[in-house]
Design an enzyme around this catalytic site. Structure first.
Site, PDB file in Angstrom:
ATOM      1  N   ASN B 108       0.690  -1.235   0.024  1.00 52.72           N
ATOM      2  CA  ASN B 108       0.155  -0.078  -0.052  1.00 52.72           C
ATOM      3  C   ASN B 108       0.823   1.247   0.046  1.00 52.72           C
ATOM      4  OD1 ASN B 108      -1.941  -1.776   0.109  1.00 52.72           O
ATOM      5  ND2 ASN B 108      -2.803  -1.493   2.238  1.00 52.72           N
ATOM      6  N   THR B 153     -14.637  38.392 -31.923  1.00 56.29           N
ATOM      7  CA  THR B 153     -15.436  37.801 -30.777  1.00 56.29           C
ATOM      8  C   THR B 153     -16.706  37.251 -31.339  1.00 56.29           C
ATOM      9  OG1 THR B 153     -16.741  39.913 -30.243  1.00 56.29           O
ATOM     10  CG2 THR B 153     -14.557  39.500 -29.028  1.00 56.29           C
ATOM     11  N   HIS B 154     -17.235  36.404 -30.701  1.00 57.70           N
ATOM     12  CA  HIS B 154     -18.299  35.495 -31.189  1.00 57.70           C
ATOM     13  C   HIS B 154     -18.323  35.269 -32.656  1.00 57.70           C
ATOM     14  CE1 HIS B 154     -21.204  37.243 -27.834  1.00 57.70           C
ATOM     15  NE2 HIS B 154     -20.246  38.392 -27.973  1.00 57.70           N
ATOM     16  N   SER B 275      -7.310  13.336 -49.037  1.00 58.91           N
ATOM     17  CA  SER B 275      -8.440  12.711 -49.043  1.00 58.91           C
ATOM     18  C   SER B 275      -8.558  11.337 -49.791  1.00 58.91           C
ATOM     19  CB  SER B 275      -9.832  13.736 -49.568  1.00 58.91           C
ATOM     20  OG  SER B 275     -10.852  12.585 -49.818  1.00 58.91           O
ATOM     21  N   LYS B 281      -8.136  18.031 -51.579  1.00 57.53           N
ATOM     22  CA  LYS B 281      -8.530  18.208 -50.258  1.00 57.53           C
ATOM     23  C   LYS B 281      -6.998  18.428 -49.567  1.00 57.53           C
ATOM     24  CE  LYS B 281     -11.677  18.554 -48.096  1.00 57.53           C
ATOM     25  NZ  LYS B 281     -12.392  17.465 -47.274  1.00 57.53           N
ATOM     26  N   TYR B 315      -6.685   1.600   2.079  1.00 55.53           N
ATOM     27  CA  TYR B 315      -6.436   1.066   0.701  1.00 55.53           C
ATOM     28  C   TYR B 315      -7.879   0.209   0.308  1.00 55.53           C
ATOM     29  CZ  TYR B 315      -4.785  -0.938  -3.428  1.00 55.53           C
ATOM     30  OH  TYR B 315      -4.669  -1.279  -4.950  1.00 55.53           O
ATOM     31  N   GLN B 320      -6.410   0.335  -8.017  1.00 58.83           N
ATOM     32  CA  GLN B 320      -5.824  -0.016  -8.914  1.00 58.83           C
ATOM     33  C   GLN B 320      -6.244   0.684 -10.365  1.00 58.83           C
ATOM     34  OE1 GLN B 320      -4.454  -4.191  -8.879  1.00 58.83           O
ATOM     35  NE2 GLN B 320      -5.047  -4.496 -11.192  1.00 58.83           N
TER      36      GLN B 320
END
Lengths: 459, 459, 459, 459
Positions: B108, B153-154, B275, B281, B315, B320
């Site tokens: 332990n 922002t946003h 891709s 891509k 313990y 574990q």
């Protein structure tokens, strides 16, 4: 289109307003908001953006708004959030000059500042409530230093320990929580005011002086980071989650220790309740309730982290979801911690029940240690003792009842003095290395714990 | 009973062994385990429980075991866990004296010590990898101090900011992570060795010296707490979760900034993939992958906290389940952070794309500030500017194309010098208060950031 | 720049490959991948895009690849994922014709199909393992229909119940899990093949026939949804989480029922372990381990949901994080459920311990019911009984030892026949409404449960 | 002890009451509680435990209580929870006969019944609100069947798709949510009434008739399971979490689609808000807010599962934590879903912006398909097309501008008819297999979707 007729749309608009508005929950930030604005007025005045008269008028007006909130006389007017409510009311009181208060300030840096100010104070409250729980543990531990009870691992009896040692084991877990709250408070006390909407302020505000005025030793180093950073909220929720985990462990221990088959302690009657159907019941409701709150706090943490995940930088309205989990968690701790302190203070230990649950097999390690002290390697000693435990079991006797010749048949090292092993006081006293369960060690722990709390009170 | 016939039971027994055994994942603790045992042998020797020869023989044996692990030549023998594996092999090498090493020590306290030693080292690695990411951010920020891009922002264009300012906003978030890791490391470096199974050690081990030998400045104050405390694991997983959140934000920003409609930056080709179906891509796979890892880390945190919830003290074998989420998280960071540093190093900004995305409407705040500088209260100035923005929109022209008389029709305060407002460089340079986006401020940020990293390297 | 020198970059490139590649964990999809490809070859052949010879050659080649995986002879070649591995090997075997297999198919619809095929089979395994646990519960319940033990609420003794009734309470929770798995399997068996990368296939594939060939009764209705939908994974992880919660409850019950103070049951020795330090211990490790696994499963669920949160539509590489939590959860259940079935099968109940823990106060409700049967309103009866329980406590006697005149002093309704109340068998037998604890009801439950399992086996 | 002086204890007692009492949040269960009691009175009457007069008097009294709640005239009296509040008031109205209503019923089975009744109704509301969102998607999809926009994977342009196809992709995700809610409702509609505190009822209640009276087709099969089962709450929270995930995906898509660089759609002005600092901003607050709510819902799920983890069987007071996350989640959906329906209804697509964002490279797959149709294996065709894409890029021309001889240099298969490939309408129309993006397929999807909604409305 019929589906989107007028009345439905009205309902949607109402709900949109409800979704968007935060006054119903962020009004509790009023004191922080006003404190921030008072300081900001001073900072604007220092740069000449407000005259002394304007500044004084604004500050007086803000004091009046604070007073109205304190007294419950503040009149709502469909305000979107606490910031517009305060600004609206201030304008009513001082006129257009109120509009100057928002020079160079955005709601983005304002709300971040308010939330930090509020949390700094709230952490202080949590720490004080937690200290009361710790003090209750110390009190109880000091008052029962002579009580020995079984210590368990895997919920199976393992070795005797002091009841006080168990109580102090809880103290130290909470002390780590105090340290984490210290760290969190330090990182919360960083002032974002002066960051504008995202790019900083174009006005020559002395941000360091402003921060100091608000009791914050540091300023945020980057405006884009400052308006989006909610790490401090997450960190508080995590610290609270671990407090919750520790509470759940304590509650689990006490529910089992006070329950059938042990009855080591009795809870104060005010912390138990009866049954609507079964008149004989006394249920440890207080402990089950505080254990259950762990889920709520952990849920708040996960909720906030989920909100933050994948969000682009600077301010996004998703961040409005930072407040309710924070407020709910602070409220939960403010309810739970004092009750827990009360529960601990109310505990009445039962020496007889504890003693009755002690079992000689719990001294098997001491038996092995006897051999070790006489030169037998521990693994071999462990093996020999295992044999003896089984022998006793087979014969239906306790370990101390095994005659000396049986012991000696397993190991010639055993002598008559082996009988002294079977003494729980002796077993406990032997664990005298720091952190062990010996009474003197427990006394040292308690002294050290006292010092921790005193230092904390001073800080 | 037919259902529980022999072959089924064999399968169950195999699975029970698999469920119980941890060697398959805890073998990576070998160096920590051996380091702990070497120190413990020394501590036993100091108390006389080992002779100098026994001690030396054990230490030599342990060194050999370490060597075998290092070289990959260690032979497994169906060992339950790393501790039994090391002990078994040590016994093969040095004989029964190996059995003395476990005097007063339990699995332990041993496992708790091992895990802490391992984590202390691991935190160092994470901090170093994170510092490399931070260094990449500084490098990139220093190299492009002249680039202006839209700040959002946003996710809507708001105000112009320096590309470098954005980069540095990421730096500071990671710097808070570094601080949290510091705090976590400090709380991890508390030595539980000498706590026995739960009640402490009866042998006169000098725990403080032992801790120092293991590089830990403190010892655990209570043995019952010491064997059940996994706060340090939770704290690391939380620190890692916030790193994950910050990475997810950076990834989100970069995916959008490098994507169609912006193309402000190009990622190094090695961090994109093609891709299978669409040959044209170039996908930002690296960024999507690191963003996705946030879930895994947060899952590990929730998993561990769930394990701990409601567990009784000391313990229990549930603990574990502390290792795999911890190892997985450390491995995840060790994979993700260097890739992220590489991605940042590979970024090629496109000045044209950034400039092309700037829009005069982003200077509306500067227009309002012009009025504020001339005595108009901010709220009124904001209102006037709002009108002008709409006027420009309605006429299909940009804000700077509004003739002076139109401006003056909204506010007599406007003068010919208002034309100077419409300059992105000027707008950026005005935000010169600390933390703002002005180039000189960005330079100060970078200087301060350099100092942070240097101080960290020294520590 | 020195920081980004060659060797560092090499390391990054290696890590980028490791981050990107999934072969190390998705190789276990090989059978599903090959099964999907065989069916797809058939579908292409039906449309004339493959000749019969090409189709046969591809199918034979795929069978060979499957064989190589089955036998462990498949040779890796730094393959990115299982799909490229199979394609690469198929090309080695059948030449360029292999390239035709990917006509109109994208990795996006392919991987979604593979994962669904794999999960459908895996759900079957979980359901079968869960049925074995349920069968063990029935077996045990049938074998001990005469055993009465205390039933607890709030972990306090409440009313007597049959041991079998408790066992069956676990059965029904697992039966709900079975139903959830049924629902999840139904929603998993929707075939996305033919959705291309995101916009559908331009080739005239008969998607419904293809789905049927793969054992899926339905096809996905929208290609953009089909390639991003991971609801089925989340739903499985949730169903697994509730299984985990139920297991954690059962484990908690058994740990307490088998522990000190109760000892109502003994676990088979193979499901307990000893202590490295305390030779007398038998720890219920199996139960603690399975209880701990709950955290892991819940962590996987949270991890996946976090990955999905805020992701834009169609395929994003973040989705690669869907597999490991799914595989880990399936593996966890495959390890835990059979062990749990073994534990249940191994339980040996102790009639003496159960009987010894029964307490006359547990019949207080029956005492109240006696009054109710004689016309006293329940609330009043509850009140009277509460008094009597306290009287008995004060006098240090059990409830049945209260003399009739004491009963009658509280309520004139009591008569000599009240003595018959104090009989645990009678108390249990009275609860004969469906779902109650009477032996006949338990027998009906068991019969109904048998039917459920049989119906499930047939399905 | 000074620390635990009187005033502190009073505060604790107040908090204990606050912790324990649930009336402040469970009062909303009043209608369910009264409905359950009315049915239970009938069941008691059927067995003769209530006379017809008593039964009628109780039912009349309950109706009066319901009326008082409906009208807001119910007078609180420091009631612990809704059950005691109703019982207290009923007793005031009908006298001691009210006490007979609780014959054989416990708060444990009562609260479980109430919560199920409440949730069944609430699921109906969620399903109806969700259907309105689905209807809005269908409406919008039907109205714009001619709009082609870029489809993205990895947020990179991939292939052209119909705007309507994208809208319908959202529809189907919500349809899976509807199915999950159906399943959840079915499992919620299982009646626990008649389970008593944990062991069943000793009175001959006809549980099946009682359940039917309450609109529940099934009864719980085991009383111990019945009082602890909260699976139905967890299942609802999970279904809500996936709704949240789907909403977060839709919100993310729309924020990006309506944002700078795309502007494919415009949101209704009532769903956007302005900025306090930047007059030119229109922020998609509604979408950010609904995206943020995902965290809250997932937090509620994790919170509840954490409460349940490791709890022993039958009723424990921790279960009181089941209600607030459930109520909060239902309220969240009731706010969010109508707003979302409104947002969708308000969307105005911009055909020009969509068309402008289409890029010939998005037809690269069609170019490859051209070769496939002419017998080139797909992998080779993919390779050839990749070359051509790069060629066009290098020359700064679009794919369709490559002269035929350049095409033919890569593959002799190309012919003059290859020019027809470069047509977005054609590309979209080719994806005509079920689930593809062709207009006719989209129309079929819409028709099928209509049928789903109609069938749902009927059910």
């Amino acid at each position: 289109m019929s589906l989107w007729g007028g009345r439905f749309q009205d309902k949607i608009d109402d709900l949109m307003k409800q979704l968007n508005d935060s006054f119903r929950f962020d009004r509790r930030l009023y004191a922080a908001d006003i404190r921030g604005s008072v300081a900001y007025a001073g900072a604007l005045s220092d740069t000449g953006l407000l005259t002394d008269e304007e500044c004084q008028s604004i500050i007086d007006g803000l004091e009046q708004v604070r007073q109205e909130f304190n007294e419950g006389s503040f009149q709502e007017a469909n305000d979107e959030d606490i910031h517009t409510a305060v600004e609206r009311r201030l304008t009513e009181i001082v006129g257009p000059a109120a509009g100057k208060l928002h020079t160079g300030r955005s709601r983005n840096d304002q709300v971040a500042t308010d939330l930090r100010l509020w949390l700094i104070e709230q952490i202080g409250i949590v720490q004080s409530d937690l200290a009361a729980v710790q003090a209750a543990l110390i009190d109880k531990a000091e008052g029962h230093l002579d009580l020995i009870m079984p210590g368990y691992t895997h919920l199976q009896p393992a070795q005797p320990v002091l009841f006080s040692h168990w109580l102090m084991s809880v103290f130290w877990a909470f002390d780590r929580d105090q340290e984490r709250l210290d760290d969190c408070k330090r990182r919360t006390a960083v002032c974002p005011l002066g960051s504008g909407a995202l790019s900083g302020t174009p006005f020559p505000i002395d941000r360091t002086a402003l921060a100091a005025e608000l009791g914050m030793p540091a300023i945020s180093p980057n405006s884009m980071d400052a308006v989006s950073d909610r790490d401090f909220v997450a960190e508080f929720l995590f610290a609270a989650s671990l407090i919750g985990i520790h509470i759940s462990r304590l509650a689990e221990d006490l529910i089992i220790m006070s329950g059938p088959g042990r009855r080591f302690v009795t809870l104060g009657e005010q912390y138990t309740t009866g049954s609507s159907l079964m008149p004989q019941k006394r249920n440890p409701d207080s402990l089950e309730l505080v254990r259950g709150k762990t889920g709520r706090i952990l849920g708040a943490l996960v909720g906030l982290l989920t909100v933050l995940k994948g969000l682009p930088s600077t301010y996004n309205k998703d961040l409005q979801e930072d407040k309710e989990p924070l407020f709910d968690t602070a409220d939960t701790l403010a309810m739970v911690l004092p009750v827990l302190a009360g529960v601990i203070g109310s505990l009445v230990p039962s020496p007889d029940a504890m003693r009755g649950a002690l079992d000689m097999a719990m001294l098997a390690t001491d038996l092995a240690d006897y051999l070790v002290d006489r030169g037998v390697p521990f693994r071999e000693a462990h093996h020999i003792t295992g044999h003896l435990v089984r022998r006793a079991e087979e014969q239906g006797i306790t370990l101390d009842q095994l005659p000396l010749d049986v012991l000696q048949a397993e190991s010639a090292v055993f002598d008559a003095d082996a009988a002294a092993i079977f003494d729980f006081e002796r077993a406990v006293s032997r664990r005298a290395a720091p952190g062990g369960t010996a009474p003197e060690t427990a006394r040292e722990q308690i002294a050290q714990a006292h010092k921790c709390l005193v230092a904390r009170n001073r800080a």
